[in-house]
Design an enzyme around this catalytic site. Structure first.
Site, PDB file in Angstrom:
ATOM      1  N   LYS A  69      31.980 -30.488  12.548  1.00 46.64           N
ATOM      2  CA  LYS A  69      31.661 -31.189  13.805  1.00 46.64           C
ATOM      3  C   LYS A  69      32.307 -32.572  13.921  1.00 46.64           C
ATOM      4  O   LYS A  69      32.511 -33.057  15.023  1.00 46.64           O
ATOM      5  CB  LYS A  69      30.139 -31.321  13.976  1.00 46.64           C
ATOM      6  CG  LYS A  69      29.448 -30.016  14.368  1.00 46.64           C
ATOM      7  CD  LYS A  69      27.965 -30.280  14.603  1.00 46.64           C
ATOM      8  CE  LYS A  69      27.240 -29.040  15.076  1.00 46.64           C
ATOM      9  NZ  LYS A  69      25.877 -29.361  15.551  1.00 46.64           N
ATOM     10  N   ASP A 106      24.280 -30.868  22.171  1.00 47.81           N
ATOM     11  CA  ASP A 106      22.988 -30.903  21.464  1.00 47.81           C
ATOM     12  C   ASP A 106      21.965 -31.806  22.154  1.00 47.81           C
ATOM     13  O   ASP A 106      20.774 -31.474  22.196  1.00 47.81           O
ATOM     14  CB  ASP A 106      23.185 -31.369  20.014  1.00 47.81           C
ATOM     15  CG  ASP A 106      23.870 -30.305  19.157  1.00 47.81           C
ATOM     16  OD1 ASP A 106      23.670 -29.108  19.434  1.00 47.81           O
ATOM     17  OD2 ASP A 106      24.599 -30.675  18.220  1.00 47.81           O
TER      18      ASP A 106
END
Ligand code: ATR
Length: 275
Positions: A69, A106
């Site tokens: 990520k 997210d």
């Protein structure tokens, strides 16, 4: 899938446990889109090569999971402001000209889950207590600030990480784990972002006897769905929100970016993911 089907995927290591193929596969079928969503295992040294293969293969984009990520960021042409602040990208859109745009969904998933599961919660009001200071906490602290919380207290085993995270976000402050009981009476929202309580991990074992009875308790762990924290919070009458909705909602903007439809989270999908 036909020969000219659209493609998207998720890249990570390991990637076999990812729920993303199941989630996106459900929506592709539901909305009648001729496309495939595949899991692409890639160790750190292979990340660039696998991304280049996706570009050459006509992929619309891909999700990025552990451990890539952050490592993906230097490979991108554009990074959206929120992903930049969070310091992590979980969604990449491959533009028709082959350029790459990084996003982070997210924070959206976290907030949408609260909105859906706790519509009465006055987002942005009062004290938010965040347990943990890792990657997931970063997206959540960003999201809380964005929703207007001006008092965000981060508690972490490693105090330095809590302080470092807090420094990056206005209104946030880092505290040592053992200070938590003194702060629990102030909480309007309590969120566990650590991996504690997850199947195969140690329990969180939190004494929440001082927690305000009105505080909403949310755990981002979703396996088990009702973590020890949620069970004990529910038993004393606190409202609770499980973590499964965050997983499902974070996938929606990615699907929309690639396939042009904002999908919904239906009961069948929930059932499949929990099975
Ligand atoms: P993620 O990206 O899922 O947030 P991470 O960045 O590894 O994963 O962060 C894990 C979080 O869980 C951290 O806050 C970590 O605390 P430390 O910063 O002190 O490591 C916390 N955590 C994990 N195992 C823990 C344990 N056994 N006891 C207390 N905290 C733990």
């Amino acid at each position: 899938m036909t020969h000219n089907a659209k493609k998207a995927g998720v890249i990570g290591w390991p990637v076999g446990h990812s729920k993303s193929p199941l989630i996106h596969g459900h929506w592709l079928k539901k909305y009648g889109i001729d496309a495939a969503y595949v899991a692409i295992p890639a160790q750190p040294d292979d990340l660039k090569r696998e991304v280049d293969k996706m570009i050459a293969g006509g992929f619309y984009g891909f999700n990025v999971t552990v451990p890539h990520k952050q490592a993906i960021i230097p490979m991108l042409d554009f990074v959206r402001a929120d992903a930049e602040r969070i310091g992590a990208v979980n969604t990449v859109v491959i533009n028709p000209d082959g350029t790459l745009e990084g996003r982070n969904t997210d924070a959206f998933g976290f907030i949408e889950n609260l909105k859906e599961a706790a519509p009465k919660l006055k987002l942005g009001r009062g004290t938010a207590i965040v347990l943990g200071a890792g990657g997931a906490a970063r997206a959540i602290v960003y999201a809380l600030g964005h929703e207007g919380y001006k008092d965000i207290r981060i508690f972490n085993r490693t105090l330095g990480r809590a302080r470092e995270l807090a420094q990056a976000f206005p209104g946030a402050e880092g505290f040592a784990w053992d200070e938590l009981p003194d702060h629990l009476p102030d909480a309007a929202l309590l969120v566990n972002t650590t991996s504690l309580g997850m199947k195969g991990q140690p329990e969180l074992n939190l004494n929440i006897s001082t927690l305000s009875k009105k505080a909403l308790v949310n755990d981002i762990v979703y396996n088990p769905l009702k973590t020890g924290l949620l069970v004990s919070a529910h038993a004393r009458g606190n409202p609770i929100v499980t973590g499964i909705g965050m997983l499902l909602h974070q996938a929606r903007p990615a699907f929309q970016a690639w396939f042009g439809i904002m999908p919904d989270v239906d009961a069948a999908l929930r059932k499949k993911v929990l099975a």
